[in-house]
Design a protein around this motif. Structure first.
Motif, PDB file in Angstrom:
ATOM      1  N   ALA A   2       9.992   2.677   4.205  1.00  0.00           N
ATOM      2  CA  ALA A   2       9.935   4.136   4.119  1.00  0.00           C
ATOM      3  C   ALA A   2      10.385   4.555   2.730  1.00  0.00           C
ATOM      4  O   ALA A   2      11.396   4.064   2.234  1.00  0.00           O
ATOM      5  CB  ALA A   2      10.829   4.761   5.178  1.00  0.00           C
ATOM      6  N   GLU A   3       9.642   5.457   2.105  1.00  0.00           N
ATOM      7  CA  GLU A   3      10.024   5.924   0.763  1.00  0.00           C
ATOM      8  C   GLU A   3      10.552   7.349   0.825  1.00  0.00           C
ATOM      9  O   GLU A   3      10.242   8.104   1.739  1.00  0.00           O
ATOM     10  CB  GLU A   3       8.843   5.823  -0.216  1.00  0.00           C
ATOM     11  CG  GLU A   3       7.718   6.784   0.066  1.00  0.00           C
ATOM     12  CD  GLU A   3       6.643   6.830  -1.038  1.00  0.00           C
ATOM     13  OE1 GLU A   3       6.615   5.968  -1.928  1.00  0.00           O
ATOM     14  OE2 GLU A   3       5.825   7.760  -0.978  1.00  0.00           O
ATOM     15  N   GLY A   4      11.400   7.700  -0.121  1.00  0.00           N
ATOM     16  CA  GLY A   4      11.920   9.065  -0.186  1.00  0.00           C
ATOM     17  C   GLY A   4      12.943   9.367   0.895  1.00  0.00           C
ATOM     18  O   GLY A   4      13.075  10.496   1.357  1.00  0.00           O
ATOM     19  N   LEU A  60       0.862  -1.179   0.000  1.00  0.00           N
ATOM     20  CA  LEU A  60       0.000   0.000   0.000  1.00  0.00           C
ATOM     21  C   LEU A  60       0.904   1.236   0.000  1.00  0.00           C
ATOM     22  O   LEU A  60       1.597   1.514   0.974  1.00  0.00           O
ATOM     23  CB  LEU A  60      -0.934  -0.021   1.213  1.00  0.00           C
ATOM     24  CG  LEU A  60      -2.058   1.016   1.212  1.00  0.00           C
ATOM     25  CD1 LEU A  60      -2.917   0.932  -0.052  1.00  0.00           C
ATOM     26  CD2 LEU A  60      -2.948   0.866   2.444  1.00  0.00           C
ATOM     27  N   ASP A  61       0.884   1.933  -1.147  1.00  0.00           N
ATOM     28  CA  ASP A  61       1.800   3.042  -1.433  1.00  0.00           C
ATOM     29  C   ASP A  61       1.277   4.328  -0.796  1.00  0.00           C
ATOM     30  O   ASP A  61       0.077   4.461  -0.545  1.00  0.00           O
ATOM     31  CB  ASP A  61       1.851   3.220  -2.959  1.00  0.00           C
ATOM     32  CG  ASP A  61       3.158   3.823  -3.443  1.00  0.00           C
ATOM     33  OD1 ASP A  61       3.950   4.280  -2.613  1.00  0.00           O
ATOM     34  OD2 ASP A  61       3.362   3.832  -4.668  1.00  0.00           O
ATOM     35  N   ASP A  62       2.182   5.289  -0.563  1.00  0.00           N
ATOM     36  CA  ASP A  62       1.801   6.631  -0.105  1.00  0.00           C
ATOM     37  C   ASP A  62       0.906   6.557   1.127  1.00  0.00           C
ATOM     38  O   ASP A  62      -0.027   7.355   1.282  1.00  0.00           O
ATOM     39  CB  ASP A  62       1.073   7.399  -1.213  1.00  0.00           C
ATOM     40  CG  ASP A  62       1.895   7.490  -2.488  1.00  0.00           C
ATOM     41  OD1 ASP A  62       3.125   7.324  -2.410  1.00  0.00           O
ATOM     42  OD2 ASP A  62       1.315   7.718  -3.555  1.00  0.00           O
ATOM     43  N   PHE A  63       1.177   5.592   2.017  1.00  0.00           N
ATOM     44  CA  PHE A  63       0.258   5.357   3.131  1.00  0.00           C
ATOM     45  C   PHE A  63       0.151   6.584   4.040  1.00  0.00           C
ATOM     46  O   PHE A  63       1.156   7.183   4.413  1.00  0.00           O
ATOM     47  CB  PHE A  63       0.700   4.157   3.962  1.00  0.00           C
ATOM     48  CG  PHE A  63      -0.272   3.823   5.061  1.00  0.00           C
ATOM     49  CD1 PHE A  63      -1.525   3.328   4.755  1.00  0.00           C
ATOM     50  CD2 PHE A  63       0.046   4.063   6.396  1.00  0.00           C
ATOM     51  CE1 PHE A  63      -2.443   3.039   5.750  1.00  0.00           C
ATOM     52  CE2 PHE A  63      -0.858   3.781   7.400  1.00  0.00           C
ATOM     53  CZ  PHE A  63      -2.107   3.275   7.074  1.00  0.00           C
TER      54      PHE A  63
HETATM   55 MG    MG Z   1       4.991   6.027  -3.081  1.00  0.00          MG
END
Ligand code: MG
Ligand code: C2E
Ligand code: MG
Ligand code: MG
Length: 282
Positions: A236-238, A179-182
């Motif tokens: 964790a993204e970014g 689940l992206d951009d949670f």
């Molecule tokens: Mg994302």
């Protein structure tokens, strides 16, 4: 005088609107033949395991270079592709290209690389999506476990029942769902209960100031414990700084992805990383 300014503003706004519409139409016109003309390329951004310090796999990120428009970022053309009903063939091209690449890496003795592909909402409106994914896996002789799919709440919002069924089938054959951009959507918690999710991705907007803003730190830590309590992994993204890596690692985040480790890479450059078995610097 006021009237004149008003008229000028009006003229200015309609000019701007016209320009926006023209820009969109230009993208639409070029997007139609982009697959056939071979203008798309998939880039791969490493996803790192914090426990081992090694690459677990990659996220596939689409790049579009058009001779007329130049390099167009996905945040610009993906929403338009959805609007114009062009996302289904593009999405399938990405899945097929990624499966072919996984097979090529396997054949080159570089192991079974796990790659997560972003999926758009309207792809679920197509009943054929699940079958097409299965076909791509079979055609390239790639195990389902090497393919992941990243969805957002937006992806599944349109027809949640259909999405639950489609994702259930994909999960059954072994495809991992992230689940992206949670945390950036509307009803994250309800979705967690309904959808067969393996991995939560902490959105970059919470990672940016995680070491300097108490509220972002609180959100990041809550997402980590929420994921673990639900038996999900968390990534964790970014991630861009060493401070972010240390903070998130100290608080149990399982995986990370971001410019700190690597930008998204063309297939050739990612292959070099695999060859060198280089440990990305933690
Ligand atoms: Mg994302
Ligand atoms: P996303 O899935 O949330 O992907 C993460 C985005 O953050 C990517 O932007 C990636 O290049 C960027 N990024 C990663 N690490 C860092 C970092 O440390 N700092 C900064 N500033 N950015 C970082 P990108 O490639 O421009 O993609 C934007 C969005 O476009 C993606 O967000 C995804 O929603 C969509 N997208 C990309 N490829 C595809 C695709 O094949 N299909 C679909 N449906 N959507 C795609
Ligand atoms: Mg993503
Ligand atoms: Mg994002």
């Amino acid at each position: 005088r006021a009237k004149e300014v008003g008229r000028d503003n009006y003229a200015f706004f309609t000019e701007r609107m016209d320009a926006d519409i023209r820009a969109k139409l230009a993208i639409q016109a070029q997007l139609r033949g982009a697959i056939v003309r071979g203008e798309f390329e998939v880039h791969y951004q490493p996803q790192m395991c914090l426990r081992t310090g090694t690459m677990l796999g990659a996220e596939a990120l689409l790049r579009w270079h058009n001779p007329v428009l130049g390099q167009v970022p996905p945040n610009r053309f993906i929403p338009l592709a959805e609007e114009y009903g062009l996302i289904a063939p593009i999405g399938l091209w990405v899945v097929d290209t990624v499966c072919a690449q996984i097979a090529a890496w396997q054949a080159a003795g570089l192991g079974t690389v796990k790659v997560a592909v972003n999926l758009s909402g309207s792809q679920f409106a197509h009943d054929g999506t699940v079958a097409s994914v299965e076909q791509a896996l079979r055609r390239h002789g790639v195990p389902a476990a090497s393919l992941g799919l990243e969805i957002t709440e937006g992806t599944v919002m349109g027809d949640p029942d259909k999405a639950v069924a489609a994702l259930g089938r994909l999960k059954d054959i072994g495809v991992a769902i992230s689940l992206d951009d949670f945390g950036t959507g509307y009803s994250s918690l309800a979705y967690l209960k309904r959808f067969p999710i393996d991995v939560l991705k902490i959105d970059k907007s919470f990672v940016d100031d995680v070491t300097s803003k108490a509220s972002d730190a609180a959100i990041a830590l809550s997402v980590i414990s929420l994921a673990h309590n639900l038996n999900m992994r968390v990534i964790a993204e970014g991630v861009e700084t060493r401070e972010q890596v240390e903070f998130l690692a100290a608080h149990g985040c399982d995986e990370m992805q971001g410019y700190y480790f690597s930008r998204p890479l063309a297939a050739g450059a990612y292959t070099t990383l695999l060859r060198e078995k280089r440990m990305l610097q933690l």
